[in-house]
Each structure stands twice: as structure tokens, then as C-alpha cells.
Design an enzyme around this catalytic site. Sequence first.
Site, PDB file in Angstrom:
ATOM      1  N   HIS A 115     -20.448  46.504   7.552  1.00 46.31           N
ATOM      2  CA  HIS A 115     -19.230  46.626   8.052  1.00 46.31           C
ATOM      3  C   HIS A 115     -18.757  45.100   8.717  1.00 46.31           C
ATOM      4  O   HIS A 115     -17.714  45.064   8.952  1.00 46.31           O
ATOM      5  CB  HIS A 115     -19.086  47.777   9.182  1.00 46.31           C
ATOM      6  CG  HIS A 115     -19.687  47.697  10.365  1.00 46.31           C
ATOM      7  ND1 HIS A 115     -21.119  48.080  10.381  1.00 46.31           N
ATOM      8  CD2 HIS A 115     -19.420  47.128  11.624  1.00 46.31           C
ATOM      9  CE1 HIS A 115     -21.488  47.401  11.805  1.00 46.31           C
ATOM     10  NE2 HIS A 115     -20.536  46.841  12.338  1.00 46.31           N
ATOM     11  N   HIS A 180     -19.964  42.604  23.872  1.00 47.32           N
ATOM     12  CA  HIS A 180     -20.327  43.862  23.777  1.00 47.32           C
ATOM     13  C   HIS A 180     -21.690  44.125  23.566  1.00 47.32           C
ATOM     14  O   HIS A 180     -22.502  43.026  23.283  1.00 47.32           O
ATOM     15  CB  HIS A 180     -19.650  44.549  22.315  1.00 47.32           C
ATOM     16  CG  HIS A 180     -19.737  43.891  21.128  1.00 47.32           C
ATOM     17  ND1 HIS A 180     -20.037  42.601  20.782  1.00 47.32           N
ATOM     18  CD2 HIS A 180     -20.145  44.575  19.844  1.00 47.32           C
ATOM     19  CE1 HIS A 180     -20.087  42.193  19.618  1.00 47.32           C
ATOM     20  NE2 HIS A 180     -20.263  43.567  18.992  1.00 47.32           N
TER      21      HIS A 180
HETATM   22  O1  LIG Z   1     -25.468  48.899  14.452  1.00 49.90           O
HETATM   23  C1  LIG Z   1     -24.566  49.438  14.303  1.00 49.90           C
HETATM   24  O2  LIG Z   1     -24.691  50.200  13.224  1.00 49.90           O
HETATM   25  C2  LIG Z   1     -23.141  49.016  14.828  1.00 49.90           C
HETATM   26  C3  LIG Z   1     -23.233  48.306  15.963  1.00 49.90           C
HETATM   27  C4  LIG Z   1     -21.890  48.187  16.634  1.00 49.90           C
HETATM   28  C5  LIG Z   1     -21.291  49.183  17.328  1.00 49.90           C
HETATM   29  C6  LIG Z   1     -20.256  48.926  18.057  1.00 49.90           C
HETATM   30  C7  LIG Z   1     -19.503  47.660  17.855  1.00 49.90           C
HETATM   31  C8  LIG Z   1     -20.021  46.795  17.053  1.00 49.90           C
HETATM   32  O3  LIG Z   1     -19.402  45.710  16.921  1.00 49.90           O
HETATM   33  C9  LIG Z   1     -21.119  46.995  16.563  1.00 49.90           C
HETATM   34  O4  LIG Z   1     -21.591  46.014  15.670  1.00 49.90           O
HETATM   35 FE   LIG Z   2     -20.897  43.895  15.102  1.00 47.70          FE
END
Ligand SMILES: O=C(O)CCc1cccc(O)c1O
Ligand SMILES: [Fe+2]
Length: 331
Positions: A115, A180
Site C-alpha cells: 500500500h 508517525h
Molecule cells: O505495517 C502495516 O501494515 C501498516 C503500517 C502503517 C500504519 C499506519 C500508517 C502508516 O503509514 C503505516 O505504514
Molecule cells: Fe507507511
Amino acid sequence: MALALCAMSHSPLLSLNEPRSEVRARVDVAREEARAFVTAYDPDLVVVIGPDHYNGFFYDLMPPFCIGTAATSIGDYDTVAGPLPVEHDTALAMAGAVLDAEVDVAVSERMKVDHGLVQPLEFLFGGFHRCPPVIPVFINGVAVPLGPARRARLLGDAIGRFAAGLDRRVLLLASGGLSHDPPVPQLASATPEVAEGLIDGRNPTPEARAARQERVIVTGQRFAEDPTTLQDLNPEWDQLVLDTLASGRLADVDGWSNAWFQEQAGNSSHEVRTWIAAYAALAAAGPYEVGTRFYEPIREWIAGFAVTTATPTTGQAHLAMASAHSTTTGA
Ligand SMILES: O=C(O)CCc1cccc(O)c1O
Ligand SMILES: [Fe+2]
């Protein structure tokens, strides 16, 4: 040649956790503005620069940077799985140009992306089937050790020089950041089982993937209710990053240590290397100016969420090219 830039935060929780309605409305306006910008620019090549979250790249062989000469979306969260329309020979030529510029990028004929790289492509173009040819560029932003942010700038500079030399309308598309600290496991503190997933966790069972995603969703909901449950978002740091990128003073990045990123903005703030690279690529063609600039800290999405667009300053890119040319021919 033509270059334009669009940089967007991503979040796997974008359609899974709902922020307050006024926040959702503001984000939607900004993302639609970015989409209109891209539609109007009408690129015929997209250099999409994204991170990965242990879906495509693992510790069995973790490059700092990789250019995909072919790539497949693994389809996590609500992204679609399937092959990306990679322009193979141009991707390979770009890798060669980056190596010539002394930035040691890896190449992959079977790149897997998640994603982190796919979300803005899907949003801006309405799916891969309607997307122009792409060159996917991976920048490691989670798996320590990481090189300095300066290396992402130099990677971007090399990409920009190559892209500016093409007779194409190139969109530089960055995905990631800003502050984040989502619950991504770390090798040093992982149990043996979790560590194995970081080292060679390809093709998890549907149950394992669903459990991981559910954990992230719940973590986002909890964070929205109680900001002490994760390292908090840092709007001041995010604005400083956006100010720096907008100012064109990209060499400021060379003074940003990895420890500073982590202390100020959390472990996943290193994803902002994708923005640094994209802005450095645009800067390689001359002065630029930012158009859209949107920012909002959104705990439901575990994201300091920003959207920016940028274009060469009118007339300037052309003048810079012309004067470089006359200097060369005059010497
Ligand atoms: O490791 C995962 O499956 C998702 C991690 C993830 C969570 C929140 C915001 C993000 O930008 C992100 O990358
Ligand atoms: Fe991310």
C-alpha cells in the site's frame, strides 16, 4: 522534457478508520486537488517513489534503494493485487543513470510493492489499468540500519537528471510520512517468530495478514482516543519538513540525523525520504514552486498527513537549461 511533483502521505487506514467529518472533508478536498493537478498535467511516465512495510522487502536481502524493472502489487489492506505497468527499458536505463551518478541502487525484475507505493497510484489514476507507464522506486524507511537522509536526496537528484533528459511528461510521485510511529515490529526487539517474518515473511497466510491488519486498525482507533498509546504525531516537525521542501533548501536535509527523525517524529517518519528524493528530483531541473500544500495530523490514520504538488517555476526551468547549455558550448 517536463517534470511535475505530487507527494502524499499514505495510510492503510484511510478507508478503514474514520476521522472527524470536518477533517475527512478537508483531506478529501486536498486529495481531489492533487488528482485534478495530475489529470491536468497528464503525465506519460510516473516515477513513483514509495517505502515498504515488510511486504516486498525483507531482511534476507534489504537494499537501501531499489528500482523495479517489473513490479507487482501484493494487495494489502484495500489495495488491488496485480502487476504494475512498469516501463521496463526506461526503468533499467534509469537504474544505469543512477549508478553512473555513484548512487548504488539495486534493481529488481520481480519487485513486490504494498500500500505504501500503490495507494496514491490507485487514488490519482483510478487503478493500474488506467495508469500511465510507471517506474517504481523503493526507499527503505523502516528496516534499520538506514543510511542518512542525504542519500535519499542524492538518489532523487540522479533520478531527476535522468528524467529531465527524457522527452517525456514525467510525474514524480512520492508516498509516505510524515511523523508517525505505527506498530511495525523491529528486528532487535522481535520474538524469534516475528523476526522470521521480518527476515523472510513473504506470502503470509490470509489469517496472518488479517490479524496484522486488524491489529493496525485497532491501534489507530485506540490512538485517536488516547494519544499516549503511541509516540504522538508532531505537527511542528512536519511543518518544518514541509517548509524545507517548499523552500528549495534541500541541502538542509544533510544535517538531519536518523536519531533526530526518530525522536521528533517516530520510527516511520523515515518514510519522508520518499518526499526528499522526489523534491530533489524536481530540483535537478531548476527552481520550483509548491502549489497545493495541505497538512493535518490524523491520529485515526496514525499519520501526520500531508499532500503537496510542485512545478518548475514558470520560465525558470527553461532558462536554467538554456544557460547551462550556452555555458557548455561557450567553454
Ligand atoms: O505495517 C502495516 O501494515 C501498516 C503500517 C502503517 C500504519 C499506519 C500508517 C502508516 O503509514 C503505516 O505504514
Ligand atoms: Fe507507511
